[in-house]
Design an enzyme around this catalytic site. Sequence first.
Site, PDB file in Angstrom:
ATOM      1  N   ARG A  29      44.372   0.845 -70.347  1.00 49.51           N
ATOM      2  CA  ARG A  29      44.748   0.521 -68.973  1.00 49.51           C
ATOM      3  C   ARG A  29      46.221   0.132 -68.893  1.00 49.51           C
ATOM      4  O   ARG A  29      46.764  -0.500 -69.808  1.00 49.51           O
ATOM      5  CB  ARG A  29      43.889  -0.644 -68.497  1.00 49.51           C
ATOM      6  CG  ARG A  29      44.105  -1.086 -67.052  1.00 49.51           C
ATOM      7  CD  ARG A  29      43.721  -0.012 -66.084  1.00 49.51           C
ATOM      8  NE  ARG A  29      43.427  -0.561 -64.758  1.00 49.51           N
ATOM      9  CZ  ARG A  29      43.444   0.147 -63.636  1.00 49.51           C
ATOM     10  NH1 ARG A  29      43.778   1.425 -63.680  1.00 49.51           N
ATOM     11  NH2 ARG A  29      43.133  -0.398 -62.474  1.00 49.51           N
TER      12      ARG A  29
ATOM     13  N   THR B 192      41.785  10.141 -60.102  1.00 48.93           N
ATOM     14  CA  THR B 192      41.286   9.988 -61.479  1.00 48.93           C
ATOM     15  C   THR B 192      40.573  11.267 -61.913  1.00 48.93           C
ATOM     16  O   THR B 192      40.243  12.121 -61.096  1.00 48.93           O
ATOM     17  CB  THR B 192      40.333   8.765 -61.592  1.00 48.93           C
ATOM     18  OG1 THR B 192      40.976   7.621 -61.057  1.00 48.93           O
ATOM     19  CG2 THR B 192      39.912   8.506 -63.014  1.00 48.93           C
TER      20      THR B 192
ATOM     21  N   GLU C 269      45.960   6.855 -60.711  1.00 46.76           N
ATOM     22  CA  GLU C 269      45.507   6.117 -59.543  1.00 46.76           C
ATOM     23  C   GLU C 269      45.353   7.017 -58.320  1.00 46.76           C
ATOM     24  O   GLU C 269      44.502   7.881 -58.331  1.00 46.76           O
ATOM     25  CB  GLU C 269      46.402   4.907 -59.237  1.00 46.76           C
ATOM     26  CG  GLU C 269      45.954   4.055 -58.058  1.00 46.76           C
ATOM     27  CD  GLU C 269      44.557   3.480 -58.185  1.00 46.76           C
ATOM     28  OE1 GLU C 269      43.866   3.731 -59.179  1.00 46.76           O
ATOM     29  OE2 GLU C 269      44.148   2.753 -57.279  1.00 46.76           O
TER      30      GLU C 269
ATOM     31  N   GLU D 206      49.071   2.230 -60.397  1.00 44.41           N
ATOM     32  CA  GLU D 206      47.885   1.461 -60.776  1.00 44.41           C
ATOM     33  C   GLU D 206      47.920  -0.002 -60.338  1.00 44.41           C
ATOM     34  O   GLU D 206      46.868  -0.625 -60.172  1.00 44.41           O
ATOM     35  CB  GLU D 206      47.689   1.505 -62.295  1.00 44.41           C
ATOM     36  CG  GLU D 206      47.324   2.851 -62.855  1.00 44.41           C
ATOM     37  CD  GLU D 206      45.996   3.371 -62.385  1.00 44.41           C
ATOM     38  OE1 GLU D 206      45.221   2.606 -61.776  1.00 44.41           O
ATOM     39  OE2 GLU D 206      45.716   4.552 -62.617  1.00 44.41           O
TER      40      GLU D 206
ATOM     41  N   SER E  80      37.572   0.566 -61.914  1.00 39.24           N
ATOM     42  CA  SER E  80      36.174   0.958 -61.753  1.00 39.24           C
ATOM     43  C   SER E  80      35.772   2.077 -62.700  1.00 39.24           C
ATOM     44  O   SER E  80      34.630   2.535 -62.659  1.00 39.24           O
ATOM     45  CB  SER E  80      35.914   1.419 -60.314  1.00 39.24           C
ATOM     46  OG  SER E  80      36.044   0.356 -59.413  1.00 39.24           O
TER      47      SER E  80
ATOM     48  N   GLY F 207      36.888   8.737 -58.667  1.00 34.83           N
ATOM     49  CA  GLY F 207      36.428   8.300 -57.358  1.00 34.83           C
ATOM     50  C   GLY F 207      36.634   6.849 -57.023  1.00 34.83           C
ATOM     51  O   GLY F 207      35.926   6.316 -56.142  1.00 34.83           O
ATOM     52  N   GLY F 208      37.558   6.147 -57.697  1.00 37.05           N
ATOM     53  CA  GLY F 208      37.753   4.735 -57.378  1.00 37.05           C
ATOM     54  C   GLY F 208      36.457   3.960 -57.573  1.00 37.05           C
ATOM     55  O   GLY F 208      35.698   4.218 -58.506  1.00 37.05           O
TER      56      GLY F 208
END
Length: 598
Positions: free
Chosen positions: A112, A409, A429, A448, A476, A496-497
């Site tokens: 991340r 994503t 993002e 992000e 997520s 898809g967040g």
Amino acid sequence: MRVMVRGTGGVAGATVLLIAAAAGPAASGDNGAPEGRDPVAVGTGGAVATVDPDATEAGLDILRSGGNAVDAAVASAAALGVTEPYSAGLGGGGYFVYYDAADGEVRTLDGRETAPAAMAEDAFLEEGEPIPFDEAVTSGLSVGVPGTPATWEHAQDAWGKKSLKKVMGPAIELADDGFVVDETFQRQTADNAERFADFPDTAELFLPGGAPPEPGTVLRNPDLADTYRTFAKEGTGVLEGEIGADIAETAANPPVAPDAEREVRSGLLSEQDIAEYGIVERDPTHVRYRGLDVYGMAPSSSGGSTVGEALQIMDTFDPAEAGDTGLRHVMLEASKLSFADRGAYIGDPAHVDVPLETLLSEDYARQRACRIDPDAAQEAPVPAGDVEAEEGCGGGDAADTPGTEGPSTTHLVAADRWGNVVSYTLTIEQTGGSGITVPDRGFLLNNELTDFEFEASESGQGGANLPGPGKRPRSSMAPTLVLSDGEPWLAAGSPGGPTIITTVLQLLVDRVDRGTTLPQAVEAPRLSQRNTAQTNAEPGFLGTDEEERLADRGHSFEELAEIGAATALEVGDDGVITAVAESERRGGGHAAVLRPRE
């Protein structure tokens, strides 16, 4: 590059119930995918599934040459940086989940992005108020330190069979020779054309002639090919040199067109931030569901914890007693509860005390499950649970921080002939990230840091995910591996967040409890309940008998054109692999196996 190893305290051990579906592979139905894309492939020797045929073939080429699942995953991811540059690439980050057949262990990498050392809790506030979200997105302020280069390098060094130079080869060739633009790429470019035009390097690369490229034309990216060559030779050492300096300078002082009217805020990234980035090896999340072992990504991602908590809650209900509609009702209710806890408790564990062991425990699942009425939906938003309580159904204030995570994503899965399996989600993002291309480097920078909550809510929710120096924003992303009797059975994930979580949850529930095949589970119309008054639903669900039955229990639905874009694979008892991608969502994906079954 620095490597950090941290445990997460994840737990296993739900009561074993029944598995309602056999674990064998199944062939697909009609192929509704665009020409050149196969949503389902069945065979042996290894498999890859991504959203893009070129990326899938890059991974398959590496398998053919004797590479393993890790090699194939990195090769496919690098190719996605060419053909899916608005969703992935060197300027972003992600989460890598790996089953190692040599010792039967599941390992994960937290790649991340991190906030700059100069980022304070009020970074997205001006005069005490949050800045407009769209202004935060298209800015240097939203750019976090990329984690993708370290993810690729570490995965290769630790678990790959091939060199980094070898696995980067297909992507370098693809960037040099170019790829054929499809309708999805053109549409995504058109959707971003206005902001892309404000950055000369982005406009030059993605708006040739001042307009989105037409489907059927070839788009080349020689700058990215050169960047990839340098990375293939030097690894993350490039981030301590000119490439790292270019990333920092671009974020700190975004190169905006002279005639642009857009306000583009400067970022806080420094060369030191980039050079000191450290990937984190984490213990995976782990729950038992219907006798299966479900592994996911621990915080800083909320994917493994939220999917895992929802499954633990569902595991307290007997699917045979609940029936089909009752099972879907319980899934939506469990999703409300787990999303409430996600908002209250999940953040970067280096900065926040995340009660992960409690959230994934059987006792806590029973406490949360007692709020579910089998015949009536709870009014949402529901309160977060009390992780200090030993019993009862009590909770605090209702969560009121919807979050701002973007819908872009990408996800891929890979398996090899030795039994290794990878589930990997990566991102920049929003679709198009920050919109800012690093000059002469050929890749977009992420946005992000907009995944942070810009401010704590009035109820105090969201504090776990406020900005901070070096902090990883909550994600997520939910790359997931499922083992049956200690052997890989299923790998899945999605973009898809926050709908990533509900997409993976529904896919698992449909495959395990509802007895669908994996292709059917991927194709099914999706629902997404994220602790909101209405549940998002794809058009294919609306107007069905199931909608009516759930409405009778108090659920209401709001149309969302598309939810997620999954890729998945399943390993049968006979070693035959079923690899699955979307046939239509996001233009359709592509699945392939090394040796197709006739």
